[in-house]
Design a protein around this motif. Structure first.
Motif, PDB file in Angstrom:
ATOM      1  N   ARG A   1      12.811  -1.358 -22.876  1.00 27.50           N
ATOM      2  CA  ARG A   1      11.806  -0.381 -22.417  1.00 27.50           C
ATOM      3  C   ARG A   1      11.465  -0.574 -20.952  1.00 27.50           C
ATOM      4  N   MET A   2      11.288   0.548 -20.266  1.00 28.25           N
ATOM      5  CA  MET A   2      10.948   0.514 -18.841  1.00 28.25           C
ATOM      6  C   MET A   2      10.180   1.795 -18.509  1.00 28.25           C
ATOM      7  N   THR A   3       9.295   1.672 -17.544  1.00 28.44           N
ATOM      8  CA  THR A   3       8.625   2.840 -16.968  1.00 28.44           C
ATOM      9  C   THR A   3       8.850   2.798 -15.471  1.00 28.44           C
ATOM     10  N   ILE A   4       9.195   3.949 -14.908  1.00 29.12           N
ATOM     11  CA  ILE A   4       9.344   4.092 -13.462  1.00 29.12           C
ATOM     12  C   ILE A   4       8.287   5.095 -13.011  1.00 29.12           C
ATOM     13  N   MET A   5       7.528   4.748 -11.968  1.00 30.64           N
ATOM     14  CA  MET A   5       6.462   5.625 -11.489  1.00 30.64           C
ATOM     15  C   MET A   5       6.638   5.936 -10.008  1.00 30.64           C
ATOM     16  N   PHE A   6       6.462   7.198  -9.675  1.00 28.35           N
ATOM     17  CA  PHE A   6       6.458   7.679  -8.298  1.00 28.35           C
ATOM     18  C   PHE A   6       5.086   8.272  -8.027  1.00 28.35           C
ATOM     19  N   CYS A   7       4.570   8.092  -6.809  1.00 32.93           N
ATOM     20  CA  CYS A   7       3.288   8.671  -6.387  1.00 32.93           C
ATOM     21  C   CYS A   7       3.488   9.419  -5.083  1.00 32.93           C
ATOM     22  N   SER A   8       2.860  10.552  -4.982  1.00 29.67           N
ATOM     23  CA  SER A   8       2.824  11.239  -3.698  1.00 29.67           C
ATOM     24  C   SER A   8       1.683  10.674  -2.887  1.00 29.67           C
ATOM     25  N   PHE A   9       1.983  10.260  -1.664  1.00 28.99           N
ATOM     26  CA  PHE A   9       0.959   9.772  -0.748  1.00 28.99           C
ATOM     27  C   PHE A   9       0.706  10.807   0.342  1.00 28.99           C
ATOM     28  N   GLU A  10       1.292  11.968   0.190  1.00 30.19           N
ATOM     29  CA  GLU A  10       1.181  13.043   1.176  1.00 30.19           C
ATOM     30  C   GLU A  10       0.175  14.086   0.708  1.00 30.19           C
ATOM     31  N   LYS A  11       0.166  15.230   1.363  1.00 27.70           N
ATOM     32  CA  LYS A  11      -0.843  16.267   1.133  1.00 27.70           C
ATOM     33  C   LYS A  11      -0.938  16.713  -0.327  1.00 27.70           C
ATOM     34  N   GLN A  12       0.194  17.029  -0.937  1.00 29.09           N
ATOM     35  CA  GLN A  12       0.189  17.514  -2.323  1.00 29.09           C
ATOM     36  C   GLN A  12       0.202  16.328  -3.286  1.00 29.09           C
ATOM     37  N   PRO A  13      -0.894  16.062  -4.022  1.00 28.37           N
ATOM     38  CA  PRO A  13      -0.929  14.899  -4.904  1.00 28.37           C
ATOM     39  C   PRO A  13      -0.078  15.108  -6.159  1.00 28.37           C
ATOM     40  N   LEU A  14       0.541  14.040  -6.628  1.00 30.02           N
ATOM     41  CA  LEU A  14       1.318  14.061  -7.864  1.00 30.02           C
ATOM     42  C   LEU A  14       1.692  12.634  -8.236  1.00 30.02           C
TER      43      LEU A  14
END
Length: 182
Positions: A72-85
């Motif tokens: 099992r693994m989770t990979i997470m990406f975050c937006s650090f720019e104007k549009q949050p996600l």
């Protein structure tokens, strides 16, 4: 509001390709949970249901030890720019070591044969989840660090193998990473 998907959409793939950092979470059945930041253009989407990421030699090898025991693994990406996600990939991983010649050579070519490459992880996606990311602060990318690449180049192949033998054989919990098995 969180949304869930069975695989990556075109918009998800475009978002991933714009990111300079991602985070990998793994855990064995017991012991410490590991969350590790990754950068240096080390992830490729190979299919809407699969990504491959390159794991460079570092001080520890927790992710490999966990995947040996528990895929099992989770990979997470975050937006650090104007549009949050926030985009999370949930699934299972398989380790590709240098001894896995065919897959190793295939993936090495995807990443231009980075010095110090320790493993590749083939990650099969079970679920994709997006969420707002409204609390993630703004950050600006000013450049990649070249410290690890220089360190690996200076060590050379023999020095990297010695480092694996001394520092990458077991996890913090004493679990095997299988880095040097035949």
């Amino acid at each position: 509001m969180a949304e869930q998907f069975g695989s990556l959409t075109g918009d998800h793939i475009e978002f991933i390709e714009r990111q300079h950092i991602f985070f990998v979470g793994t855990a064995g059945a017991t012991g410490k949970i590991n969350v590790s930041p990754k950068g240096m253009d080390s992830l490729r989407v190979t299919d809407p249901s699969e990504v491959v990421w390159l794991n460079l030699t570092g001080s520890g090898n927790e992710t490999a030890a966990h995947v040996v025991e528990n895929e099992r693994m989770t990979i997470m990406f975050c937006s650090f720019e104007k549009q949050p996600l926030i985009l999370r990939l949930y699934g299972s991983a398989k380790i590709i070591y240098p001894r896995d010649k065919s897959a190793w050579n295939q993936y090495s070519a995807l990443f231009n044969h980075q010095p110090g490459t320790r493993q590749f992880f083939e990650f099969s996606i079970d679920m994709v989840q997006t969420s707002c990311g409204f609390a993630v602060p703004f950050y600006e990318m000013t450049g990649e660090r070249d410290t690890l690449a220089k360190w690996a180049s200076n060590k050379g192949d023999d020095g990297i193998s010695k480092h694996w033998a001394e520092k990458n054989q077991v996890s913090l919990d004493g679990r095997p990473t299988e880095i040097l098995q035949d």
